[in-house]
Scaffold this active site. Structure first.
Site, PDB file in Angstrom:
ATOM      1  NE  ARG A 188      16.043 -69.469  35.467  1.00  0.00           N
ATOM      2  CZ  ARG A 188      16.368 -69.572  36.748  1.00  0.00           C
ATOM      3  NH1 ARG A 188      15.778 -68.803  37.664  1.00  0.00           N
ATOM      4  NH2 ARG A 188      17.283 -70.426  37.129  1.00  0.00           N
ATOM      5  CD  GLU A 200      15.833 -70.110  31.167  1.00  0.00           C
ATOM      6  OE1 GLU A 200      17.002 -69.768  31.398  1.00  0.00           O
ATOM      7  OE2 GLU A 200      15.288 -71.101  31.701  1.00  0.00           O
ATOM      8  CB  SER A 218      18.973 -72.529  29.824  1.00  0.00           C
ATOM      9  OG  SER A 218      20.018 -73.044  30.624  1.00  0.00           O
TER      10      SER A 218
END
Length: 306
Positions: free
Chosen positions: A177, A296, A226
Site C-alpha cells: 500500500r 490507508e 478500507s
C-alpha cells in the site's frame, strides 16, 4: 475569489484548464465532508499541468485528488492549489495487444472492464477497488489477491517543477500500500500488462469480486473504503473488532457494523468527526493489541479554525 487565481493567470496566461477559487470539495469526496480548496485546477492535459507547475511559486502547496474515494478533506479546506485530473486527456483507456494504457483519472473498475473486454487476464482485481489509476499507482492498490505491482509496466507523471517523468515498475519502489515516488509527482497515466485469457472466465471472476465486495462491505454508505492498512501477519478489521470498536460513533461518524475497517458518515458528520473516530480506533487497538494501525485513507488539508 482568491488572489492566488489572479497570480496564476498572470504567470501562466496560456492555461487552458479551469481555475476555481474557494471550490467546494465535499461534493467530490465519498465521505461528503471537508472544506474548500483555495484554488482548484483541472488541467486540460499533461502539458497544461506542466505549464502551471513550471511557473508556480515553490512556496505554494500543491495537492492532488482523484475520485475522492479514499480521502478525508479536513474541515478547514486545502490551502494553495488542488489539482484534480479529468476529461479525455486523463480519462482514456486504450488496449494494444497485451497492454492497456490508461489515464490517471480512469476509474479502476473501468480499467478492469477494458482488460476483460480484450480478454486480458490479471487485472480483474481492479474491479474491487473504488478509486482511480492515479491513486492505484500512489498506494500500490490491490484486492482479491492482486496488486498494482503485479501488472504495471510504467507510470508517467509531472514533477513539481513541471518536468515530465516516467517510472518503470522497479523505479516505483512499491511496497504494501505504498510507492516510493516523491509525493510531489502527479501521476498522469500508466501502462499495464495483462496476459491472454478467456473473456467469459475473466468476467466471471469480476462478478465474483463484485459479489464479495457487496456482501462484506458497506458500499452503499458514505465511506472512504478500507480505513487502515493490514499490519504484518494480521487483519486490521479483526484487531478493531477485538478492541470493541464495531459500531463505535463520534458525532455523525461511525465504525461500520458491517465491516469494522470502514468508517461511515451516517449524516451530518464533519471531517473532524471521522478522523477523530479513526484516531480513537487506533488508540483502542494499540491498548488492546500493541499494534499501531497505519491509516490507508489519505487525510489532507487543515482543521477548521476554532
Amino acid at each position: 475569489m482568491t488572489a492566488l487565481i489572479d497570480t496564476l493567470r498572470a504567470a501562466a496566461p496560456g492555461l487552458r484548464g479551469r481555475l476555481i477559487g474557494q471550490a467546494n470539495l465535499a461534493d467530490l469526496t465519498w465521505f461528503r465532508v471537508g472544506g474548500p480548496a483555495e484554488v482548484l485546477f483541472t488541467p486540460a492535459d499533461p502539458e497544461d499541468l506542466a505549464g502551471l507547475l513550471a511557473v508556480l511559486d515553490p512556496a505554494v502547496p500543491v495537492t492532488t485528488i482523484g475520485l475522492g474515494s479514499n480521502l478525508i478533506v479536513r474541515d478547514g479546506g486545502i490551502p494553495g492549489v488542488t489539482v484534480r485530473l479529468g476529461g479525455r486527456a486523463f480519462g482514456s483507456v486504450a488496449v494494444d495487444g497485451e497492454t492497456v494504457r490508461a489515464g490517471a483519472a480512469v476509474p479502476d473498475t473501468r480499467l478492469a472492464k477494458a482488460a476483460a473486454e480484450a480478454a486480458l487476464d490479471g487485472l480483474a482485481f481492479y474491479r474491487g477497488i473504488p478509486g482511480s489509476v492515479g491513486g492505484a499507482l500512489r498506494m500500490n492498490a490491490g484486492a482479491h489477491g492482486g496488486e498494482t505491482v503485479d501488472v504495471l509496466v510504467e507510470a508517467q507523471g509531472v514533477d513539481r517543477s513541471g518536468r515530465a517523468v516516467t517510472f518503470s515498475n522497479a523505479g516505483m519502489g512499491f511496497s504494501y500500500r505504498h510507492c516510493a515516488v516523491p509525493d510531489d509527482v502527479i501521476f498522469t497515466g500508466a501502462l499495464f500488462r495483462g496476459r491472454p485469457g478467456d473473456r467469459a472466465a475473466i468476467e466471471a471472476e469480476m462478478d465474483r469480486v463484485t459479489a464479495a465486495r457487496e456482501a462484506a462491505q458497506p458500499i452503499r454508505e458514505r465511506t472512504g473504503g478500507s480505513t487502515f492498512a493490514n499490519p504484518e501477519g494480521g487483519k486490521a478489521w479483526q484487531l478493531i473488532d477485538a478492541a470493541g470498536c464495531r459500531g463505535l460513533t463520534r458525532g455523525g461518524a461511525q465504525v461500520s457494523p458491517m465491516h469494522c475497517n470502514f468508517l461511515i458518515n451516517r449524516g451530518g458528520a464533519t471531517a473532524a468527526d471521522i478522523e477523530g473516530l479513526g484516531e480513537e480506533v487506533r488508540r483502542r487497538v494499540r491498548e488492546t493489541s500493541g499494534v499501531a494501525l497505519r491509516w490507508e485513507i489519505r487525510r489532507i488539508g487543515v482543521a477548521a479554525a476554532d
